[in-house]
Write an enzyme that holds these catalytic residues in place. Structure first.
Site, short mmCIF file in Angstrom:
data_model
loop_
_atom_site.label_atom_id
_atom_site.label_comp_id
_atom_site.label_asym_id
_atom_site.label_seq_id
_atom_site.Cartn_x
_atom_site.Cartn_y
_atom_site.Cartn_z
N GLY A 191 -4.90 7.90 5.67
CA GLY A 191 -3.97 8.88 6.22
C GLY A 191 -2.78 9.09 5.29
O GLY A 191 -2.34 10.22 5.06
N ARG A 221 -6.07 2.13 18.15
CA ARG A 221 -5.90 0.67 17.98
C ARG A 221 -5.63 -0.05 19.30
O ARG A 221 -5.91 -1.25 19.40
CB ARG A 221 -4.80 0.39 16.95
CG ARG A 221 -5.28 0.69 15.54
CD ARG A 221 -4.24 0.43 14.48
NE ARG A 221 -4.89 0.54 13.15
CZ ARG A 221 -4.25 0.62 12.00
NH1 ARG A 221 -2.92 0.62 11.98
NH2 ARG A 221 -4.91 0.70 10.87
N ARG A 267 -8.55 12.28 12.55
CA ARG A 267 -7.10 12.10 12.73
C ARG A 267 -6.35 13.44 12.63
O ARG A 267 -6.76 14.33 11.90
CB ARG A 267 -6.57 11.09 11.70
CG ARG A 267 -7.17 9.71 11.94
CD ARG A 267 -6.80 8.71 10.87
NE ARG A 267 -5.38 8.36 10.92
CZ ARG A 267 -4.82 7.53 10.04
NH1 ARG A 267 -5.55 6.98 9.07
NH2 ARG A 267 -3.54 7.23 10.14
N ARG A 279 -7.50 -2.98 9.80
CA ARG A 279 -6.59 -3.90 10.51
C ARG A 279 -7.26 -4.50 11.76
O ARG A 279 -6.97 -5.62 12.15
CB ARG A 279 -5.28 -3.21 10.86
CG ARG A 279 -4.59 -2.65 9.64
CD ARG A 279 -3.10 -2.78 9.60
NE ARG A 279 -2.60 -1.99 8.47
CZ ARG A 279 -2.39 -2.46 7.24
NH1 ARG A 279 -2.60 -3.74 6.95
NH2 ARG A 279 -1.96 -1.66 6.27
N GLN A 317 4.72 9.30 7.19
CA GLN A 317 3.81 10.19 6.43
C GLN A 317 4.24 11.64 6.56
O GLN A 317 4.24 12.38 5.58
CB GLN A 317 2.37 10.00 6.93
CG GLN A 317 1.82 8.61 6.59
CD GLN A 317 0.46 8.34 7.17
OE1 GLN A 317 -0.17 9.21 7.78
NE2 GLN A 317 -0.02 7.11 6.98
N ASP A 365 1.93 -1.02 11.97
CA ASP A 365 0.58 -1.44 11.57
C ASP A 365 0.28 -2.88 11.97
O ASP A 365 -0.84 -3.36 11.77
CB ASP A 365 0.41 -1.28 10.05
CG ASP A 365 0.45 0.18 9.63
OD1 ASP A 365 0.22 1.06 10.48
OD2 ASP A 365 0.72 0.44 8.44
N LYS A 400 -4.34 6.12 14.69
CA LYS A 400 -4.50 5.47 13.39
C LYS A 400 -5.98 5.55 12.98
O LYS A 400 -6.71 6.38 13.50
CB LYS A 400 -3.98 4.04 13.46
CG LYS A 400 -2.49 3.94 13.79
CD LYS A 400 -1.62 4.54 12.70
CE LYS A 400 -0.15 4.41 13.04
NZ LYS A 400 0.69 5.10 12.06
N LYS A 460 0.83 -1.22 0.00
CA LYS A 460 0.00 0.00 0.00
C LYS A 460 0.86 1.26 0.00
O LYS A 460 0.60 2.20 -0.74
CB LYS A 460 -0.95 -0.03 1.21
CG LYS A 460 -1.82 1.20 1.36
CD LYS A 460 -3.09 0.89 2.12
CE LYS A 460 -2.89 0.68 3.60
NZ LYS A 460 -2.55 1.90 4.36
#
Ligand SMILES: O=C(O)C1=C[C@@H](OP(=O)(O)O)[C@@H](O)[C@H](O)C1
Ligand SMILES: C=C(OP(=O)(O)O)C(=O)O
Length: 448
Positions: A101, A358, A129, A403, A176, A327, A354, A28
């Site tokens: 994101g 999470r 976010r 996820r 990012q 992740d 995220k 990805k």
């Protein structure tokens, strides 16, 4: 604001041993970057093995809105006819990055040093976010951002007319943010310097070099110092996207916990900035081997073989490894439930921002399934019950987070009672073939 349509409840349960080969889709992170850098090059970039998940399709759509010609040739082959650095046109409408994101933050960077005004939005998850981590450094280039309180989407950014190069130390371990600053640096004259104290995935640096940008990376006392010379003419590339280690994590972990399993997951990129999960699983005593290790397109690649591992032990995961498996903590916490003793995960505050929080999402679902979990702001501990001792029988909320949904569906393959998730829809963002791939291995995963 975009949505995901009606919820798709799903369930999974114990069944036969998993066996066969799992061909997971393209990476990805690399897929997003291929489209964005392709759009910033002059001429035609060819991409093979692009991930056709919703996150990446939203980035493809955005690149079209900025004036690049993006064509789907079928079977994962795509081309991008780029408009050059500084060549983005002002989009006619709002740029909707859906759940992604990576998409929104990298695209904000890519447009921030071109004098156009762009409004960004996304789904309810993305709109919650933090974007200030990207718009703060983009402001140093001269870009202006206006959004909701707390730096949330929807947000309008006006790119700098006369951008200044920037020297920026990334305050959180985030590929990012690093990538957004580097992409903005492409449009500024002179040298942009980005410093990261903890190494994060380095696909942007590798790909910028591949597209012909002048970029150097040095290790220093300050950390990794990345220096990029702005305003290059990027040369179009032929990119073969490696298969995604973050997707491979699901069939690998399923095979480790489901009795009698033996699964081969071929051609997985094992870039050291991404492979932390596999190292951790091996330390826990997983029967996980790298077969046929080789180099492809400058990246280490191997075929992963995962076999049922009933004697795994909980470990303390080194915090320094967090960025290389960020992740993968949700699915690791599932494996940890089937290991003996506690698995301790520290230095993982980023998990709270995220697609969902999470730590909270996994802790609640694990507890409902009979597993003890302790947590603090930047740590959590899963108390493993050992193989054959995890009750299950719960419905977990996926919270618009692919996820989380996939992790609980993997869990149900080895719990005493089936597991359910309230919405498997988000799985399509990163792993649209998850369900047929898992059922092809023999897994009892279904819409419920
Ligand atoms: O750069 C990327 O492609 C990504 C970076 C990571 O996010 P952060 O930069 O927020 O850590 C990761 O969680 C995400 O799935 C993909
Ligand atoms: C965090 C993730 O993606 P993004 O930040 O791109 O939404 C992920 O895929 O796990």
């Amino acid at each position: 604001m975009s949505g995901h349509g009606d919820p798709i409840p799903m369930m999974s349960q114990r069944g036969p041993a998993l066996c066969g080969e799992a061909h997971v889709p393209g990476d990805k992170s690399i897929s997003h970057r291929s489209l964005i850098l392709g759009a910033m090059a002059v001429g035609e970039t060819m991409i093979e093995g692009l991930l056709e998940g919703q996150d990446v399709l939203d980035t493809a759509k955005a690149m079209r809105a900025f004036g690049a010609e993006v064509t789907d040739h079928g079977q994962g082959r795509w081309s991008v006819h780029g408009v050059g650095v500084g060549g983005f046109a002002e989009p006619a409408g709002v740029i909707d990055c859906g759940n992604s994101g990576t998409g929104v933050r990298l695209i904000m960077g890519a447009m921030a040093t071109t004098p156009i005004t762009v409004t960004f939005t996304g789904d309810a998850s993305l709109c919650s976010r933090p974007m200030g981590r990207v718009t703060d450094p983009l402001a140093l280039f001269g870009a202006k951002a206006e959004g909701r309180e707390g730096g949330r989407l929807p947000m309008t950014i006006t790119g700098a007319k006369e951008p200044m190069p920037v020297r920026y130390t990334v305050p959180v371990p985030s590929a990012q943010v690093k990538s957004a600053v580097l992409l903005a640096g492409l449009g500024a004259p002179g040298q942009t310097v980005v410093i990261e104290q903890e190494a994060t995935r380095d696909h942007t640096e590798r790909m910028l070099a591949g597209f012909g940008a002048e970029i150097t990376v040095e290790e220093s006392d300050e950390g990794r110092v990345i220096t990029l010379t702005g305003q290059p003419e990027l040369r179009p590339q032929h990119i073969v996207v490696p298969r995604d280690p973050s997707s491979a994590a699901f069939p690998v972990c399923a095979a480790l916990i489901a009795e009698g399993s033996d699964v081969l997951v071929p051609n997985i990129g094992l870039n050291p900035t991404r492979a932390g999960l596999f190292e951790t699983l091996r330390e826990m005593g997983a029967d996980l081997t790298y077969e046929n290790p080789r180099e492809e397109g400058g990246e280490p690649v191997a075929d992963l073989r995962a076999k049922f591992s009933p004697d795994m032990k909980g470990i303390e995961v080194p915090p320094a490894r967090a960025a290389s498996m960020i992740d993968e903590y949700p699915v690791l916490s599932v494996v940890a439930a089937f290991a003996q003793g506690p698995t301790v995960m520290r230095g993982v505050k980023e998990l709270r921002v995220k697609e969902s929080d999470r730590i909270d999402a996994m802790a609640q679902g694990l507890r409902a399934a009979g597993v003890e979990v302790e947590e603090g702001e930047d740590w959590w501990i899963v108390h493993g019950r050992g193989h054959g001792n995890v009750p299950g029988g719960a419905t977990a909320e996926s919270r618009l987070d692919h996820r989380i949904a996939m992790s609980f569906l993997v869990m149900g393959l080895a719990t005493t009672e089936p597991m359910r998730v309230d919405d498997g829809g988000p799985i399509a963002t990163s792993f649209p073939v998850f369900e047929p791939l898992m059922t092809g291995l023999g897994a009892r995963v279904a819409r419920a």
